[in-house]
Scaffold this active site. Sequence first.
Site, PDB file in Angstrom:
ATOM      1  N   SER A   1       0.826  -1.215   0.000  1.00 34.14           N
ATOM      2  CA  SER A   1       0.000   0.000   0.000  1.00 34.14           C
ATOM      3  C   SER A   1       0.861   1.265   0.000  1.00 34.14           C
ATOM      4  O   SER A   1       0.473   2.286  -0.584  1.00 34.14           O
ATOM      5  CB  SER A   1      -0.985   0.003   1.176  1.00 34.14           C
ATOM      6  OG  SER A   1      -0.326   0.186   2.394  1.00 34.14           O
TER       7      SER A   1
ATOM      8  N   THR B   1      20.546   3.545   7.822  1.00 37.98           N
ATOM      9  CA  THR B   1      21.939   3.329   8.242  1.00 37.98           C
ATOM     10  C   THR B   1      22.027   1.913   8.797  1.00 37.98           C
ATOM     11  O   THR B   1      21.013   1.230   8.949  1.00 37.98           O
ATOM     12  CB  THR B   1      22.356   4.342   9.326  1.00 37.98           C
ATOM     13  OG1 THR B   1      21.483   4.174  10.459  1.00 37.98           O
ATOM     14  CG2 THR B   1      22.266   5.777   8.821  1.00 37.98           C
TER      15      THR B   1
ATOM     16  N   HIS C   1       8.819   3.784   8.560  1.00 37.29           N
ATOM     17  CA  HIS C   1       8.674   2.960   9.763  1.00 37.29           C
ATOM     18  C   HIS C   1       7.422   3.405  10.520  1.00 37.29           C
ATOM     19  O   HIS C   1       7.215   4.611  10.716  1.00 37.29           O
ATOM     20  CB  HIS C   1       9.918   3.106  10.652  1.00 37.29           C
ATOM     21  CG  HIS C   1       9.842   2.274  11.887  1.00 37.29           C
ATOM     22  ND1 HIS C   1      10.074   0.915  11.875  1.00 37.29           N
ATOM     23  CD2 HIS C   1       9.513   2.593  13.159  1.00 37.29           C
ATOM     24  CE1 HIS C   1       9.903   0.435  13.099  1.00 37.29           C
ATOM     25  NE2 HIS C   1       9.568   1.433  13.893  1.00 37.29           N
TER      26      HIS C   1
ATOM     27  N   GLU D   1       1.109   7.298   6.787  1.00 36.50           N
ATOM     28  CA  GLU D   1       2.261   6.834   5.998  1.00 36.50           C
ATOM     29  C   GLU D   1       2.078   7.162   4.528  1.00 36.50           C
ATOM     30  O   GLU D   1       3.019   7.571   3.838  1.00 36.50           O
ATOM     31  CB  GLU D   1       2.430   5.307   6.145  1.00 36.50           C
ATOM     32  CG  GLU D   1       2.856   4.849   7.519  1.00 36.50           C
ATOM     33  CD  GLU D   1       3.003   3.334   7.603  1.00 36.50           C
ATOM     34  OE1 GLU D   1       3.553   2.733   6.673  1.00 36.50           O
ATOM     35  OE2 GLU D   1       2.565   2.747   8.615  1.00 36.50           O
TER      36      GLU D   1
ATOM     37  N   LEU E   1      19.665  -0.280  12.897  1.00 40.85           N
ATOM     38  CA  LEU E   1      18.277  -0.528  12.485  1.00 40.85           C
ATOM     39  C   LEU E   1      17.298   0.534  12.998  1.00 40.85           C
ATOM     40  O   LEU E   1      17.221   0.774  14.201  1.00 40.85           O
ATOM     41  CB  LEU E   1      17.829  -1.909  12.987  1.00 40.85           C
ATOM     42  CG  LEU E   1      16.405  -2.319  12.614  1.00 40.85           C
ATOM     43  CD1 LEU E   1      16.294  -2.648  11.137  1.00 40.85           C
ATOM     44  CD2 LEU E   1      15.935  -3.483  13.464  1.00 40.85           C
ATOM     45  N   ASP E   2      16.558   1.142  12.077  1.00 41.71           N
ATOM     46  CA  ASP E   2      15.508   2.129  12.397  1.00 41.71           C
ATOM     47  C   ASP E   2      16.036   3.355  13.150  1.00 41.71           C
ATOM     48  O   ASP E   2      15.305   3.966  13.935  1.00 41.71           O
ATOM     49  CB  ASP E   2      14.370   1.473  13.213  1.00 41.71           C
ATOM     50  CG  ASP E   2      13.614   0.415  12.411  1.00 41.71           C
ATOM     51  OD1 ASP E   2      13.599   0.508  11.173  1.00 41.71           O
ATOM     52  OD2 ASP E   2      13.054  -0.502  13.030  1.00 41.71           O
TER      53      ASP E   2
HETATM   54  C1  GRF Z   1       3.768  -0.407   6.802  1.00 45.77           C
HETATM   55  O1  GRF Z   1       3.100  -0.109   7.996  1.00 45.77           O
HETATM   56  C2  GRF Z   1       5.222  -0.077   6.920  1.00 45.77           C
HETATM   57  O2  GRF Z   1       5.473   1.073   7.642  1.00 45.77           O
HETATM   58  C3  GRF Z   1       5.716  -1.289   7.660  1.00 45.77           C
HETATM   59  O3  GRF Z   1       5.045  -2.373   7.079  1.00 45.77           O
HETATM   60  C4  GRF Z   1       3.804  -1.916   6.557  1.00 45.77           C
HETATM   61  C5  GRF Z   1       3.803  -2.251   5.097  1.00 45.77           C
HETATM   62  O4  GRF Z   1       2.579  -2.000   4.500  1.00 45.77           O
HETATM   63  N1  GRF Z   1       7.143  -1.385   7.640  1.00 45.77           N
HETATM   64  P1  GRF Z   1       2.451  -1.970   2.921  1.00 45.77           P
HETATM   65  O5  GRF Z   1       3.075  -3.234   2.370  1.00 45.77           O
HETATM   66  O6  GRF Z   1       3.133  -0.742   2.416  1.00 45.77           O
HETATM   67  O7  GRF Z   1       0.967  -1.946   2.682  1.00 45.77           O
END
Ligand code: GRF
Length: 217
Positions: A15, A143, A111, A176, A146-147
Amino acid sequence: MALPRITVLISGRGSNLASLLAAETAGRLHGTVGTVISNRADAAGLAVALAHGARINVVDHRAHAERERFDAALAAAVDASRPDLVVLAGFMRILGPGFVGRYRDRMLNIHPSLLPCYPGLHTHRRALEDGARIHGCTVHFVTADLDHGPIVGQAAVPVLPDDDEATLAARVLAAEHALLPAAVRAFCEGRLAIVGRRVRVRGERTPATAALFVPAA
Ligand code: GRF
């Protein structure tokens, strides 16, 4: 001038990839998603990529016994797509320092938490368990730590009293989908500068509200 070429790495639903492709179609990305690479052949996001006309590739982590081998195969696939920018959009494998160093300062990750809170997995569950009232998402440069790379942008959402993991995840996911295209566009327009551990975003707008209060005053 040719638009920056973007390669997106996914593992599943896709997504966030779809949000990038929609922005590209609308002329709001200022970059081109040429290639999408998944570590799983059954990732639903691959069909999203094909429908857009992007090239797809699968580098299956299960075909490589050691992480270094997987990273090398993935790097070969990424290099073949000649990206200006690599975007990890729901890519669920940890990448080793060699891979990360290869795309230094040109690889972004989305993230689902307000970093540095909740790096790693199960971010929504952990925010609920902690009683957090504000949660959100972060786009950062990748980097080896991680995260924890330099933060490009964040979006915050309220945690509501009746939230469960699914409702909170859905609210964060909507954020996001707005944040990632905006961050990628800023990169494509050459507006990001990494200064130490911080990112300067040239031409960024000041948010309309100074603070998000939950509950509201
Ligand atoms: C998202 O929440 C992303 O931040 C996390 O995994 C999920 C992936 O969702 N790392 P999609 O595949 O982009 O729908």
